[in-house]
Motif scaffolding. Structure first.
Motif, mmCIF file in Angstrom:
data_model
loop_
_atom_site.group_PDB
_atom_site.id
_atom_site.type_symbol
_atom_site.label_atom_id
_atom_site.label_comp_id
_atom_site.label_asym_id
_atom_site.label_seq_id
_atom_site.Cartn_x
_atom_site.Cartn_y
_atom_site.Cartn_z
ATOM 1 N N PHE A 46 20.933 -4.523 1.340
ATOM 2 C CA PHE A 46 21.437 -5.565 2.227
ATOM 3 C C PHE A 46 22.801 -5.197 2.806
ATOM 4 O O PHE A 46 23.108 -5.521 3.942
ATOM 5 N N VAL A 47 23.585 -4.513 1.993
ATOM 6 C CA VAL A 47 24.872 -4.029 2.515
ATOM 7 C C VAL A 47 24.619 -3.143 3.724
ATOM 8 O O VAL A 47 25.229 -3.299 4.781
ATOM 9 N N VAL A 48 23.669 -2.205 3.537
ATOM 10 C CA VAL A 48 23.375 -1.262 4.611
ATOM 11 C C VAL A 48 22.836 -2.002 5.835
ATOM 12 O O VAL A 48 23.242 -1.736 6.977
ATOM 13 N N LEU A 49 21.929 -2.955 5.597
ATOM 14 C CA LEU A 49 21.327 -3.654 6.739
ATOM 15 C C LEU A 49 22.365 -4.464 7.497
ATOM 16 O O LEU A 49 22.407 -4.443 8.726
ATOM 17 N N LYS A 50 23.226 -5.152 6.749
ATOM 18 C CA LYS A 50 24.235 -5.986 7.420
ATOM 19 C C LYS A 50 25.220 -5.132 8.204
ATOM 20 O O LYS A 50 25.428 -5.324 9.399
#
Lengths: 280, 376, 294
Positions: B55-59
């Motif tokens: 999710f870090v990467v996606l955000k």
């Protein structure tokens, strides 16, 4: 006489101490094909650049359809360097950017073809339609201009078809063979809907056969699109064949003008081209 | 004139509608993909722990994708080499933060400045647009003088402006508004990955629409040949400024998203290094390719935040110490990769090509026809 | 007299800093003159020279480490050009500039990796680290040495460019890249030579600069590099006397803004100056005007 389309009034272009165009006055009338000739470095392209707003002339003015579109007098440093006749402070300074001039109805091509290299043939023509489209960036982004866009596309396709370029429409412009690139550049200029078409060495790099075809092509588009043509050209057979009047420049100065026959007989022109022999 | 145009089009609702439905029909696969993507994100969020690195990467990837695309609009499509992106992101993130910190928290945030002078808040959505508009307004006034400059001079001048903006925002005298060199915090942020995806997605879609419009063609013409573009009646100053302002608008929105993601903002973070990073993302993706920029943003963030993290920590296999691994090694590897791309694959991942639904369809039909041939 | 005594250290420090910028900025101006490239990595070459000194001085005596630092820096400059710029000679200008930014990024990250991002103490160099008293003012020796050394090096460089064969080739290449290639000038050796001179001067400058600032960090080259570039633009890019005058002015301005307590704005001020010059007189003080042929 026919309506005056283009009038240069004592145009001078000086780069530092070098005078590229010297006190040139010339006229182009409606429906004419006029050629501007002269040896290499005579200042022909500089004249084009002054008319189209690429350069700001040092002195003199350009009128188009009776309206002054470019006008200048020596200013700043040029005041000291200027070697020509001083024309006083009464001359207004009008110095539009090239796009304004194109919008008025003067289109041009370039000596060393300048197409939009990464764009397709179709897009090259379509870009030229951008200027006259009724839209802004918001209406264009949100496709509210879709009717305008459709009109531009249809007109461009029609133009490509008339010019025999339709089959190449999705080719990248720089992949076209040389002759077609020249033709595309002219088509692109036509897409701006000009009254005056200025061609800078349209036959450069062409063989006699191609030059012949080009001559017919120029006459044909001139009639079809109701144009007046001013061209720079070195191919004398082309010049003599289609131009009604010729202006001859040498070292930036006008040395002769008149019909092809008159110019051909003019001794100064012959000297300029052949060089004056010592003992002649 | 344009208002008239719009009105006339408004009256012709029927044809507008048919045009829209035609557009959707043409891009069926694309729309389908978008729906699949968003549902997948939605399901992922329900299934995986929210602390997952994914999710870090996606955000962050979505935010960087927007900023990279906005930079590509300028550098790749208009041919203006600008290095001011970090500055415009800064303006965006500050504008967002300043106008959304809840009134009751202002005393704590602006503790050295008496609670600041702004005593109201605006909704998040409006603040996001304000962030873009503020960046756009700055861009307009910066663009007027500097866009006349050519390539590298333009780059250095925009870089300079970004630095000036950074200094101004840290200036103590502006403290009541910007909180000087102190952190801004306590403004609303997001928790779902769908938020940055939606905002960035809509923004990128708008940029794509612009690029594929008549104005986008004019930008590309300027990139290919300024002199010829001018001779075709394209007003250079106007179009360059337009591209610059729009690019900055979206950089501002991206900055606001970044602020939301980080939950705090400080001007000192928006250094030239940030612009360089975005530039490198654009280069890796392919200068002049929107999808390239998007893909490379996610790759870049995934590598730097997740996949290549192990390079930064000393590792032992048994008693054997894996050589080279130490703090900072990840960035070294990164910079080497970038140099390799710049020197040997200067087209980047995508070159100037785009990843389109038509392309996918063509790809599959080609495979299908090949299979058929092999079968025959 | 009172005024001069009070302000002499500031003025001297300004001149000295200006001299150090001038030496860096010659590297920018010469590379730009020939390749039309802002060598973004130049500031990092300068930083690299600083670290090289830190590590070498720890293991070797100064009379070995100083020449060694200069040699290593020159080799680095040469290699950067060969590896990162030469393959892109026919690529668009933007690619070369991106490559330069990439090299800068690489050098900074390498420095960070080897030093763990910590500031390193710069070694004391006996002849230039001490202080000297002039009248009633005390000033570090380096502030006296820098201007003298700068002037000396610039004179040698100008003579080199004016009177030697390679100097003539350099002038030719910077005037017209293509034509000089046709005329049989070995472009690559001229360009390499330019980078060698630039890196040499950056190494000298780094010794002077870090002696007065006493610590080196991985980003220590970034701002001095940019300021030196501004100095080069200010003086008119391509002009060596211009770079020197520009360097002196930028150095003085920086010390004045800092002296007035505007430290946050000292960089902003430098850039503001740059933008004003670029917009008002892009050719700088001594630059030549070029027109594009249509």
């Amino acid at each position: 006489m026919a309506e005056n389309i283009l009038h240069l009034e004592r145009l001078t272009m000086q780069f530092g101490g070098v005078t590229a165009v010297n006190d040139l006055t010339m006229d182009v009338y409606k429906d004419e094909i006029v050629a501007l000739i002269g040896p290499n470095g005579a200042g022909k392209t500089t004249v084009f650049n002054c008319i189209t707003g690429v350069y700001e002339p040092t002195n003199g003015s350009v009128s188009f359809c009776g309206k002054t579109i470019v006008s200048n007098r020596p200013q700043g440093k040029m005041k000291k360097l200027y070697t020509g006749e001083y024309r006083g402070e009464d001359l207004k300074i009008i110095s539009p950017t090239p796009d304004k001039i194109t919008k008025l109805g003067i289109a041009r091509t370039f000596q060393n073809i300048r197409l939009f290299k990464t764009m397709t043939v179709f897009e090259n023509v379509l870009v030229a339609k951008h200027m006259r489209a009724r839209q802004n960036f918001l209406s264009a982004t949100f496709r509210l201009n879709f009717k305008e866009e459709q009109r531009m596309r249809e007109e461009s396709l029609a133009l490509l078809e008339e010019q025999g370029l339709l089959q190449y429409k999705d080719e990248i412009a720089s992949n076209l063979p040389y002759g077609l690139q020249r033709r595309l550049e002219i088509s692109r200029a036509l897409a701006t809907e000009p009254k005056l078409l200025m061609l800078d060495e349209p036959a450069a790099g062409m063989n006699p056969q191609e030059t012949q075809e080009l001559a017919d092509f120029i006459v044909q588009i001139k009639d079809k699109y109701n144009l007046t043509v001013l061209m720079i050209e070195h191919h004398m057979d082309l010049v003599m064949k289609i131009s009604e009047r010729i202006y001859v420049l040498d070292f930036g100065k006008l040395i002769a003008h008149g019909t092809p026959e008159e110019v051909q007989k003019n001794q100064r022109v012959i000297d300029a081209y052949l060089g004056v022999a010592e003992d002649a | 004139m344009n208002v008239m145009n719009m009105e006339r089009n408004g009256l012709n609702n029927k044809s507008t509608f048919s045009a829209v439905s035609e557009f959707i029909a043409k891009n069926k696969i694309g729309f389908l993909l978008i729906i699949v993507l968003y549902s997948a994100l939605f399901i992922l969020e329900k299934m995986m722990p929210p602390s997952s690195m994914l999710f870090v990467v996606l955000k962050k990837g979505a935010i960087y994708a927007l900023v990279a695309v906005s930079m590509n609009l300028l550098n790749g499509f208009t041919g203006l080499f600008s290095l001011g992106q970090a500055g415009f992101m800064l303006i965006g993130s500050y504008t967002y933060a300043i106008f959304t910190i809840p009134v009751e928290d202002r005393a704590a945030v602006y503790q050295y400045f008496d609670g600041g002078i702004i005593r109201f808040t605006v909704p998040v959505f409006i603040a996001l647009i304000m962030a873009g508009v503020a960046a756009g307004i700055f861009a307009f006034f910066i663009g007027l003088p500097v866009l006349r400059l050519k390539s590298d001079y333009l780059a250095i001048a925009t870089l300079g402006f970004a630095e000036i903006i950074r200094a101004i925002f840290q200036w103590n005298k502006l403290g009541p508004i910007t909180n000087g060199s102190n952190l801004l915090k306590k403004f609303p942020s997001f928790s779902s990955v769908l938020f940055p995806f939606t905002v960035a997605g809509i923004s990128i879609a708008l940029i794509v629409l612009l690029i594929n419009s008549s104005y986008g063609r004019a930008f590309k013409a300027i990139r290919d040949d300024e002199i010829a573009a001018e001779a075709m009646g394209i007003n250079l100053a106007k179009h360059k400024l337009l591209s610059f302002v729009i690019s900055s608008f979206f950089a501002g929105v991206g900055g606001a998203l970044l602020a939301m993601y980080q939950t705090t903002v400080q001007a000192s973070a928006f250094k030239a290094a940030m612009t360089y990073e975005i530039l490198l993302i654009v280069v890796i993706g392919g200068v002049g390719s929107i999808t390239g920029s998007v893909i490379s943003s996610f790759l870049f963030i995934a590598c730097s935040e997740w996949w290549l993290r192990f390079l930064d920590s000393e590792t032992y296999i048994g008693s054997f110490k894996v050589p080279l691994l130490a703090s900072g090694f990840r960035k070294v590897v990164f910079s080497v990769v970038i140099m390799v791309i710049v020197l040997f694959y200067n087209q980047g991942i995508m070159g100037t090509r785009e990843f389109s639904s038509e392309g996918i369809a063509r790809f599959f039909s080609r495979i299908a026809s090949r299979n058929r041939k092999e079968g025959a | 007299m009172e005024f001069i005594n009070k302000n002499l250290p500031y003025i001297l420090a300004g001149i000295s800093l200006g001299g150090q910028y001038a030496l860096i900025s010659i590297g920018y101006t010469m590379v730009y003159g020939i390749l039309r490239l802002i060598n973004f990595a130049h500031g990092d070459i300068f930083m690299f020279a600083g670290f090289a000194m830190v590590y070498l001085a720890a293991s070797t005596p100064l009379y070995v480490s100083i020449p060694l630092v200069i040699i290593i820096t020159v080799i680095l400059g040469f290699l950067i050009e060969r590896i990162a710029y030469k393959p892109l000679r026919s690529a668009p200008r933007m690619s070369v500039m991106i490559s330069a930014i990439g090299v800068s990024y690489l050098l900074q990250n390498l420095a960070w990796y080897f030093t763990s991002g910590l500031a390193k103490q710069y070694p004391k160099i006996p002849w230039i680290s001490g202080s000297i008293t002039i009248g009633s003012a005390t000033t570090p020796i380096v502030t006296i040495i820098t201007p003298i050394l700068t002037v000396l090096l610039v004179i040698i460089l100008v003579m080199l460019i004016k009177y030697t064969k390679i100097g003539m080739a350099m002038r030719a290449v910077s005037k017209d890249f293509e034509t000089s290639q046709i005329m049989g000038i070995n472009i690559n050796s001229v360009i390499s030579f330019t980078f060698i001179i630039g890196s040499f001067l950056a190494a000298i400058s780094s010794i002077l600069y870090f002696t007065s600032y006493s610590t080196v960090t991985p980003v220590a080259g970034a701002m001095p590099g940019l300021r030196a570039f501004v100095a080069a633009v200010f003086g008119g890019i391509g002009s060596i006397p211009g770079a020197v005058v520009g360097g002196l002015i930028i150095g003085m301005c920086e010390n004045i803004t800092k002296g007035l307590g505007w430290t946050t704005f000292s960089d902003a001020f430098t850039f503001a100056l740059l933008i004003i010059i670029l917009v008002a007189k892009p050719t700088g003080l001594f630059g030549e005007k070029t027109t594009e042929k249509v």
